[in-house]
Motif scaffolding. Structure first.
Motif, mmCIF file in Angstrom:
data_model
loop_
_atom_site.group_PDB
_atom_site.id
_atom_site.type_symbol
_atom_site.label_atom_id
_atom_site.label_comp_id
_atom_site.label_asym_id
_atom_site.label_seq_id
_atom_site.Cartn_x
_atom_site.Cartn_y
_atom_site.Cartn_z
ATOM 1 N N HIS A 161 0.806 -1.216 0.000
ATOM 2 C CA HIS A 161 0.000 0.000 0.000
ATOM 3 C C HIS A 161 0.848 1.279 0.000
ATOM 4 C CE1 HIS A 161 -3.203 -2.807 0.759
ATOM 5 N NE2 HIS A 161 -2.688 -3.152 1.914
ATOM 6 N N GLY A 162 2.166 1.147 -0.194
ATOM 7 C CA GLY A 162 3.026 2.314 -0.289
ATOM 8 C C GLY A 162 2.712 3.133 -1.526
ATOM 9 N N VAL A 216 4.272 4.554 -19.882
ATOM 10 C CA VAL A 216 4.524 4.790 -18.458
ATOM 11 C C VAL A 216 3.421 4.169 -17.608
ATOM 12 C CG1 VAL A 216 4.844 6.547 -16.678
ATOM 13 C CG2 VAL A 216 5.762 6.938 -18.974
ATOM 14 N N ILE A 217 2.174 4.451 -17.966
ATOM 15 C CA ILE A 217 1.041 3.966 -17.179
ATOM 16 C C ILE A 217 0.971 2.440 -17.187
ATOM 17 C CG2 ILE A 217 -1.486 3.901 -17.076
ATOM 18 C CD1 ILE A 217 -1.404 6.843 -18.070
ATOM 19 N N ASN A 218 1.126 1.833 -18.358
ATOM 20 C CA ASN A 218 1.040 0.379 -18.437
ATOM 21 C C ASN A 218 2.183 -0.316 -17.720
ATOM 22 O OD1 ASN A 218 -1.385 0.182 -19.869
ATOM 23 N ND2 ASN A 218 -0.351 0.529 -21.820
ATOM 24 N N ALA A 219 3.378 0.263 -17.762
ATOM 25 C CA ALA A 219 4.498 -0.318 -17.016
ATOM 26 C C ALA A 219 4.192 -0.342 -15.521
ATOM 27 C CB ALA A 219 5.776 0.465 -17.291
ATOM 28 N N LEU A 220 3.624 0.748 -15.018
ATOM 29 C CA LEU A 220 3.273 0.811 -13.598
ATOM 30 C C LEU A 220 2.168 -0.186 -13.248
ATOM 31 C CD1 LEU A 220 3.354 4.689 -13.177
ATOM 32 C CD2 LEU A 220 4.974 3.065 -12.154
ATOM 33 N N LEU A 221 1.132 -0.246 -14.071
ATOM 34 C CA LEU A 221 0.037 -1.188 -13.820
ATOM 35 C C LEU A 221 0.530 -2.632 -13.841
ATOM 36 C CD1 LEU A 221 -2.805 0.431 -15.964
ATOM 37 C CD2 LEU A 221 -2.671 0.365 -13.465
ATOM 38 N N ASN A 222 1.397 -2.943 -14.807
ATOM 39 C CA ASN A 222 1.926 -4.303 -14.910
ATOM 40 C C ASN A 222 2.814 -4.672 -13.725
ATOM 41 O OD1 ASN A 222 0.617 -4.741 -17.356
ATOM 42 N ND2 ASN A 222 2.375 -4.071 -18.580
ATOM 43 N N ALA A 223 3.348 -3.652 -13.046
ATOM 44 C CA ALA A 223 4.208 -3.884 -11.881
ATOM 45 C C ALA A 223 3.416 -3.882 -10.575
ATOM 46 C CB ALA A 223 5.303 -2.823 -11.827
ATOM 47 N N GLY A 224 2.095 -3.795 -10.666
ATOM 48 C CA GLY A 224 1.273 -3.845 -9.467
ATOM 49 C C GLY A 224 1.040 -2.509 -8.805
ATOM 50 N N ILE A 225 1.299 -1.413 -9.547
ATOM 51 C CA ILE A 225 1.004 -0.075 -9.031
ATOM 52 C C ILE A 225 -0.387 0.332 -9.514
ATOM 53 C CG2 ILE A 225 1.698 2.353 -8.961
ATOM 54 C CD1 ILE A 225 3.680 0.483 -7.580
ATOM 55 N N GLY A 269 -0.002 6.748 -7.412
ATOM 56 C CA GLY A 269 -0.534 5.410 -7.287
ATOM 57 C C GLY A 269 -0.095 4.752 -5.994
ATOM 58 N N HIS A 270 -0.524 3.537 -5.812
ATOM 59 C CA HIS A 270 -0.106 2.802 -4.625
ATOM 60 C C HIS A 270 0.128 1.342 -4.988
ATOM 61 C CE1 HIS A 270 -4.427 1.853 -4.632
ATOM 62 N NE2 HIS A 270 -4.094 0.748 -3.988
ATOM 63 N N LYS A 271 0.940 0.685 -4.201
ATOM 64 C CA LYS A 271 1.219 -0.728 -4.434
ATOM 65 C C LYS A 271 0.042 -1.554 -3.947
ATOM 66 C CE LYS A 271 4.723 -4.296 -3.713
ATOM 67 N NZ LYS A 271 6.083 -4.571 -3.196
ATOM 68 N N ALA A 272 -0.459 -2.388 -4.828
ATOM 69 C CA ALA A 272 -1.638 -3.201 -4.486
ATOM 70 C C ALA A 272 -1.299 -4.217 -3.389
ATOM 71 C CB ALA A 272 -2.143 -3.907 -5.722
#
Length: 272
Positions: A161-162, A216-225, A269-272
């Motif tokens: 959740h960071g 940028v957005i997809n890289a973050l989403l794919n990393a669980g952000i 964003g936050h870490k899921a």
């Protein structure tokens, strides 16, 4: 030689180019009006309203600042109560950051390393520190050759959740300037002086990469952000181009065919 070995050799060469350039630039930046080190030492905060309002109260929060340059923003977060760690490729910049920390009496940890190597090393440490916040801003994405690796690395440094926060120059400006908007998978080698007023037209050779907003957005989403907010701004807090006009104190704008141009975007964003 394998294609992977060729890629690694090219990446190392690009890294060396950029490290040399930022070593040279740092020596100009610390003396520039643009960065106003004297003002910072007298008590001014180098952070902009955009990022201050987005992150709010950071007191007692652990904060990792990626590509921190010589530490003004890192130390400004420390002034606001965060427990900060800054990382940058340039040993000259990190030396200056540590000196500024000593002058201000602020507690800060500064690491000289390429962020990819830093991420790889931390992945191998079983008890490596995790952070409440990972922060990066203004002129950082173009130096990254692999956004997926970047996003995976920063996600791994966050606590559950960071918070991740990025404020960045909008890539539409690259397109309007005649550069690529989409990722070409190739480094662009350019020669240009630094952006501060005391550049004296002395050029640096630099390696940059183009990345679209969706990259940028997809890289973050794919990393669980998980993306909590995406914003665009019709102004820049920095007069980084002679074409920008100050429309309000600390806000510089531009137009294209009479219409406002998006100059900054931010992602929280936050870490899921």
């Amino acid at each position: 030689m394998s294609s992977k070995a060729n890629k690694n050799n090219h990446t190392t060469a690009y890294l060396d180019l950029n490290q040399q350039a930022w070593n040279e630039r740092t020596l100009r930046h610390i003396k520039s009006d643009f960065y106003d080190v004297a003002g910072f030492l007298s008590g001014k905060c180098s952070l902009n309203t955009i990022e201050r309002e987005a992150l709010g109260d950071v007191n007692n929060q652990s904060l990792l600042h990626l590509q921190c340059h010589f530490g003004l923003d890192t130390l400004s977060w420390a002034k606001r109560g965060a427990n900060v760690t800054g990382i940058d490729l340039s040993p000259v910049a990190i030396k200056q950051a540590r000196q500024l920390a000593n002058k201000t009496g602020l507690n800060a940890n500064f690491i000289c390393n390429d962020i990819y190597q830093y991420f790889d090393e931390k992945q191998q440490e079983k008890t490596s520190e995790l952070f409440d916040i990972v922060f990066t801003s203004y002129g950082v994405i173009c130096w990254l050759s692999d956004l997926n690796r970047w996003a995976q690395g920063l996600s791994a440094r966050l606590k559950p959740h960071g918070v991740f926060y990025l404020a960045e120059f909008h890539p539409i400006n690259d397109l309007l300037s005649g550069d690529d908007y989409f990722d070409t998978k190739q480094a662009q080698i350019i020669q240009e002086p630094t952006y501060t007023e005391n550049h004296n037209h002395e050029v640096n050779t630099l390696a940059l990469w183009s990345h679209s907003l969706s990259d940028v957005i997809n890289a973050l989403l794919n990393a669980g952000i998980m993306i909590d907010a995406f914003n665009e701004y019709p102004y820049s807090p920095y007069a980084v181009s002679a074409s920008l006009v100050e429309v309000s104190q600390g806000q510089y704008a531009s137009t294209h065919q009479g219409k406002s141009v998006p100059l900054i975007y931010s992602i929280k964003g936050h870490k899921a």
